[in-house]
Design a protein around this motif. Sequence first.
Motif, PDB file in Angstrom:
ATOM      1  N   TYR B  34       7.424   8.317  -3.075  1.00 26.62           N
ATOM      2  CA  TYR B  34       6.291   7.422  -2.844  1.00 26.62           C
ATOM      3  C   TYR B  34       6.466   6.580  -1.589  1.00 26.62           C
ATOM      4  CZ  TYR B  34       5.706   8.830  -7.675  1.00 26.62           C
ATOM      5  OH  TYR B  34       5.582   9.580  -8.802  1.00 26.62           O
ATOM      6  N   THR B  35       7.708   6.373  -1.203  1.00 26.58           N
ATOM      7  CA  THR B  35       7.967   5.679   0.053  1.00 26.58           C
ATOM      8  C   THR B  35       8.705   6.628   0.981  1.00 26.58           C
ATOM      9  OG1 THR B  35       7.935   3.411  -0.766  1.00 26.58           O
ATOM     10  CG2 THR B  35       9.321   3.838   1.130  1.00 26.58           C
ATOM     11  N   ASP B  36       8.083   6.893   2.109  1.00 28.50           N
ATOM     12  CA  ASP B  36       8.715   7.726   3.120  1.00 28.50           C
ATOM     13  C   ASP B  36       9.649   6.818   3.925  1.00 28.50           C
ATOM     14  OD1 ASP B  36       9.324   8.929   5.562  1.00 28.50           O
ATOM     15  OD2 ASP B  36       7.476  10.122   5.540  1.00 28.50           O
ATOM     16  N   PRO B  37      10.977   7.071   3.892  1.00 28.86           N
ATOM     17  CA  PRO B  37      11.923   6.165   4.554  1.00 28.86           C
ATOM     18  C   PRO B  37      11.608   5.978   6.037  1.00 28.86           C
ATOM     19  CG  PRO B  37      13.082   7.870   3.323  1.00 28.86           C
ATOM     20  CD  PRO B  37      11.635   8.223   3.276  1.00 28.86           C
ATOM     21  N   GLN B  38      11.111   7.043   6.651  1.00 28.80           N
ATOM     22  CA  GLN B  38      10.782   6.944   8.081  1.00 28.80           C
ATOM     23  C   GLN B  38       9.649   5.954   8.318  1.00 28.80           C
ATOM     24  OE1 GLN B  38      10.396  11.171   9.086  1.00 28.80           O
ATOM     25  NE2 GLN B  38      10.911  10.539  11.179  1.00 28.80           N
ATOM     26  N   HIS B  39       8.628   6.046   7.489  1.00 31.63           N
ATOM     27  CA  HIS B  39       7.515   5.108   7.619  1.00 31.63           C
ATOM     28  C   HIS B  39       7.981   3.676   7.377  1.00 31.63           C
ATOM     29  CE1 HIS B  39       4.369   7.876   8.376  1.00 31.63           C
ATOM     30  NE2 HIS B  39       4.371   8.452   7.184  1.00 31.63           N
ATOM     31  N   TRP B  40       8.791   3.503   6.322  1.00 30.60           N
ATOM     32  CA  TRP B  40       9.209   2.137   5.982  1.00 30.60           C
ATOM     33  C   TRP B  40      10.018   1.525   7.114  1.00 30.60           C
ATOM     34  CZ3 TRP B  40       6.943  -0.685   2.509  1.00 30.60           C
ATOM     35  CH2 TRP B  40       7.486  -1.939   2.198  1.00 30.60           C
ATOM     36  N   ARG B  41      10.873   2.379   7.731  1.00 34.75           N
ATOM     37  CA  ARG B  41      11.659   1.905   8.862  1.00 34.75           C
ATOM     38  C   ARG B  41      10.720   1.486   9.993  1.00 34.75           C
ATOM     39  NH1 ARG B  41      15.519   5.433   8.073  1.00 34.75           N
ATOM     40  NH2 ARG B  41      14.574   7.028   9.392  1.00 34.75           N
ATOM     41  N   ALA B  42       9.710   2.319  10.218  1.00 31.88           N
ATOM     42  CA  ALA B  42       8.750   2.002  11.284  1.00 31.88           C
ATOM     43  C   ALA B  42       8.009   0.696  10.985  1.00 31.88           C
ATOM     44  CB  ALA B  42       7.756   3.144  11.454  1.00 31.88           C
ATOM     45  N   PHE B  43       7.619   0.515   9.733  1.00 33.13           N
ATOM     46  CA  PHE B  43       6.931  -0.736   9.357  1.00 33.13           C
ATOM     47  C   PHE B  43       7.820  -1.934   9.722  1.00 33.13           C
ATOM     48  CE2 PHE B  43       4.479   1.226   5.472  1.00 33.13           C
ATOM     49  CZ  PHE B  43       3.832   2.100   6.334  1.00 33.13           C
ATOM     50  N   ALA B  44       9.111  -1.805   9.374  1.00 32.46           N
ATOM     51  CA  ALA B  44      10.053  -2.895   9.653  1.00 32.46           C
ATOM     52  C   ALA B  44      10.195  -3.105  11.161  1.00 32.46           C
ATOM     53  CB  ALA B  44      11.404  -2.597   9.024  1.00 32.46           C
ATOM     54  N   GLU B  45      10.322  -1.991  11.887  1.00 29.28           N
ATOM     55  CA  GLU B  45      10.508  -2.098  13.342  1.00 29.28           C
ATOM     56  C   GLU B  45       9.288  -2.714  14.017  1.00 29.28           C
ATOM     57  OE1 GLU B  45      11.583   1.871  14.473  1.00 29.28           O
ATOM     58  OE2 GLU B  45      13.605   1.629  13.629  1.00 29.28           O
ATOM     59  N   MET B  46       8.107  -2.413  13.497  1.00 36.19           N
ATOM     60  CA  MET B  46       6.888  -2.991  14.088  1.00 36.19           C
ATOM     61  C   MET B  46       6.706  -4.456  13.685  1.00 36.19           C
ATOM     62  SD  MET B  46       4.124   0.149  13.951  1.00 36.19           S
ATOM     63  CE  MET B  46       4.410   0.641  12.264  1.00 36.19           C
ATOM     64  N   GLY B  47       7.625  -4.944  12.847  1.00 35.75           N
ATOM     65  CA  GLY B  47       7.570  -6.365  12.479  1.00 35.75           C
ATOM     66  C   GLY B  47       6.639  -6.664  11.319  1.00 35.75           C
ATOM     67  N   TRP B  48       6.098  -5.629  10.701  1.00 39.23           N
ATOM     68  CA  TRP B  48       5.116  -5.863   9.641  1.00 39.23           C
ATOM     69  C   TRP B  48       5.703  -6.676   8.485  1.00 39.23           C
ATOM     70  CZ3 TRP B  48       2.166  -0.580   8.707  1.00 39.23           C
ATOM     71  CH2 TRP B  48       1.505  -0.237   9.901  1.00 39.23           C
ATOM     72  N   LEU B  49       6.970  -6.376   8.141  1.00 37.68           N
ATOM     73  CA  LEU B  49       7.541  -7.010   6.954  1.00 37.68           C
ATOM     74  C   LEU B  49       7.908  -8.468   7.224  1.00 37.68           C
ATOM     75  CD1 LEU B  49       9.840  -4.020   5.890  1.00 37.68           C
ATOM     76  CD2 LEU B  49       7.489  -4.482   5.190  1.00 37.68           C
ATOM     77  N   ALA B  50       8.014  -8.820   8.510  1.00 39.81           N
ATOM     78  CA  ALA B  50       8.365 -10.199   8.877  1.00 39.81           C
ATOM     79  C   ALA B  50       7.130 -11.051   9.143  1.00 39.81           C
ATOM     80  CB  ALA B  50       9.256 -10.185  10.125  1.00 39.81           C
ATOM     81  N   LEU B  51       5.976 -10.422   9.026  1.00 42.11           N
ATOM     82  CA  LEU B  51       4.719 -11.089   9.388  1.00 42.11           C
ATOM     83  C   LEU B  51       4.558 -12.476   8.767  1.00 42.11           C
ATOM     84  CD1 LEU B  51       2.758  -9.452  11.204  1.00 42.11           C
ATOM     85  CD2 LEU B  51       1.326  -9.174   9.204  1.00 42.11           C
ATOM     86  N   PRO B  52       4.680 -12.607   7.433  1.00 39.47           N
ATOM     87  CA  PRO B  52       4.409 -13.918   6.836  1.00 39.47           C
ATOM     88  C   PRO B  52       5.646 -14.807   6.733  1.00 39.47           C
ATOM     89  CG  PRO B  52       4.607 -12.281   5.093  1.00 39.47           C
ATOM     90  CD  PRO B  52       4.935 -11.582   6.390  1.00 39.47           C
ATOM     91  N   VAL B  53       6.782 -14.353   7.281  1.00 40.92           N
ATOM     92  CA  VAL B  53       8.008 -15.151   7.173  1.00 40.92           C
ATOM     93  C   VAL B  53       7.975 -16.259   8.224  1.00 40.92           C
ATOM     94  CG1 VAL B  53      10.528 -15.099   7.355  1.00 40.92           C
ATOM     95  CG2 VAL B  53       9.297 -13.162   6.337  1.00 40.92           C
ATOM     96  N   PRO B  54       8.239 -17.497   7.810  1.00 32.17           N
ATOM     97  CA  PRO B  54       8.204 -18.603   8.786  1.00 32.17           C
ATOM     98  C   PRO B  54       9.179 -18.364   9.942  1.00 32.17           C
ATOM     99  CG  PRO B  54       8.433 -19.441   6.541  1.00 32.17           C
ATOM    100  CD  PRO B  54       8.575 -17.962   6.464  1.00 32.17           C
TER     101      PRO B  54
END
Lengths: 399, 362
Positions: B34-54
């Motif tokens: 359900y989670t493609d590791p490549q996509h998840w890595r890309a999400f992280a690299e694009m900064g998506w996961l850090a978006l709402p972090v102060p």
Amino acid sequence: MNASNPYPGDYSAFRETVREFLTAGLTPELARAGERTTSVFSDFEAGRQWQSILHAKGWGAPEWPLEYGGTGWDIQQRYIFLEECRLANAPNPVMMGVQMLGPMLMHFGTEAQKSAYLPGIISGDDVWCQGYSEPGSGSDLASLKTTANRDGDEYVVNGTKIWTSMAHYANWIFCLVRTDKSVKPQAGISFLLIDMATPGITVTPFSSLDGEIEQCQVFFEDARVPVSNLLGEENQGWTVAKYLLEFERGGQHFTIDLKKQLRKLRRLIGSEANAAAEDPTFVYRIAETEIDVLALEQTELRIKGTVAAGEHPGALSSLVKVSGTELGQQCAELLIEAAGQGAMPWQSEVLSPEYEGPTAAPEECVTTMAEYINSRSTTIYGGTAEIQRGIIAKHVLGL
Amino acid sequence: MTEDQTLLHDASDRYLRDSYDFNARRERIALGVYTDPQHWRAFAEMGWLALPVPEILDGLGLGTRECAILAELCGQYLITEPLIDVLAAVSALIAPSPHAERWLGHVVGGELITVAAIDEGAGQRSKKPSTKLTQVDSGWRLTGSKQWINAGPSATHFIVLATVEEGFAWVICPRDAAGVNCEDFPTHDGRGGTNCAFNTEIEENQILLSGEPAQAALDAYRELAMILSSAETLGAANAALDTTVEYTKQRVQFGQPLSSFQALQHRMANMLIQIELTRSLVYAACDAADGDTPDQSRFARAAKVKASSVGRKVSQEAIQLHGGIATTDEYIVGHFFKRITALDSWVCSRGEALKEFMAVSG
């Protein structure tokens, strides 16, 4: 597109000025006329009196450019003005002159026409009605058959117009007439300004479902109209009429009235032991309607944002017309359900601003049935909901 | 949208359009991935996961509006990775924790995938969780079970809502810890789900929040989840409409394209009207949340109610207007329908949101 208010600036001083003016200028009789308004038209005399008060203040046509007597207000100020007027129950002046003909005159009129007609419109001394629809031409307006045949310096007009609101009060009518039958329908239409006192014109008013008279049929029998009363070029009438849609790009504001209706509903079910208030399914429907009104309000704000950014909101306007009118019907329906039999007494005189006597319906229900009845026409006039959906399908979805 | 928001949208949209293939998605789901590791890595690299972090915690410090931009794209591209789940958890549950520094870097870096676990079965949502965090000699112990954790199979860690003496606690717990027994199952929305039983030791730094702050975090999490699920629904509904419009232009019956029939045109116009009204409300809910205005609770609930109703109706209509093809698994429209249905009851249902809307409206 940002949904937040594009005018975050401080308008409180402006709002205060408007409120002060309303407190001073809006007599209890006028406010009563506003409160007892059951359609887009208030009591005629009250509306006319209010227009002359507005004109004296210099606020007769806030949407117009300064040079023609406008106010120079920005879009937010115009909105605040409208909102405060509605909340204070100011009556609605007949709008065909200021809101409809005015913009077309300014754009297409000759200097002579502008100076002849604009002052009478803004002062409210002239009352204009709109001669577009005919018995055989409703949504398919371009099929209209009223003819204007050139005879020297005059057009000879024959035919009939219907749904001519307030024609029984009007001293002028702006009409779409056929001047060329040999071309495709839209290309053979002209725009004529006609004095209602012209021999050959007769007006037959008729009652609406609520028993009030707002609508008329107007008949033309060899009515002779000077060629100088042509607005725009001959056979350019369709373009003139379409321009009005462009002018309305500032967007319509339905939510002010919708919120008023919801407040009324809350008052109604909050009073005494109202059966509807005890019904949880009814209370849920009110909440769902409130959410829909909130969504429409935010959409109106988005449109204001678009206009403020100098863009054209396009078919978002059709979207607002459809949702605003259908939501108005939904609110009227909730009100009629909450009022129940209390809305059934039919007592026309109550709607008159001078009426001080007893009411057969409870005070808060005297207008409920008439408003419910008249809400049905909101999705019919000004381009039916079906026409609006057609516009959205064609111009937004590309179907 | 501001210029920065447009940039975020366009870059994210470009990535998903180029690399998030619908057929690859189907094949992957069939294998239980359900989670493609490549996509998840890309999400992280694009900064998506850090978006709402102060920013003070090394994040981008962006708001709900930016998260909603991604959520809308998740709906449009039918992302099976738990993006809105992680964004809501990061923003409401991890960032406010005194132990944020222990976890945050790993989550925004993409190494850990943290999904909140709240539900304990039908009808349990509004009650106190029966999952308990109790003090024992060696420290803390988490006992109980969570059910129907959407996207659970993608999670490396669950953030479990538990009852403690002083109210609630949010406990972060690895799914592979001793005493954690997970059972994964496929779900109709292609993200998979998990039932999980806990009887496991918990260290101090796993207790993200407890007591009053945990209650506040639950409120914040729910509110953000309402907005993001509404935004994802909006994106999916809009994509369902676009697909329908394109299809009816191509499909010829009775010698003319389906799109030429007025009965169908007006139904598509209705879909558009309702989608745009929803859009206004979703963006207003974002602005209210980011502006920290007194209206924010009301707007979040209004958006949820509207998006749920509209999403459901639009995706049903999308199937009907397509006809038979939309009932097949190979065709995309039915997948918008299924994801929208799942979002409807995720964290907060339409009915709950409506009742709460009435309560906060007074």
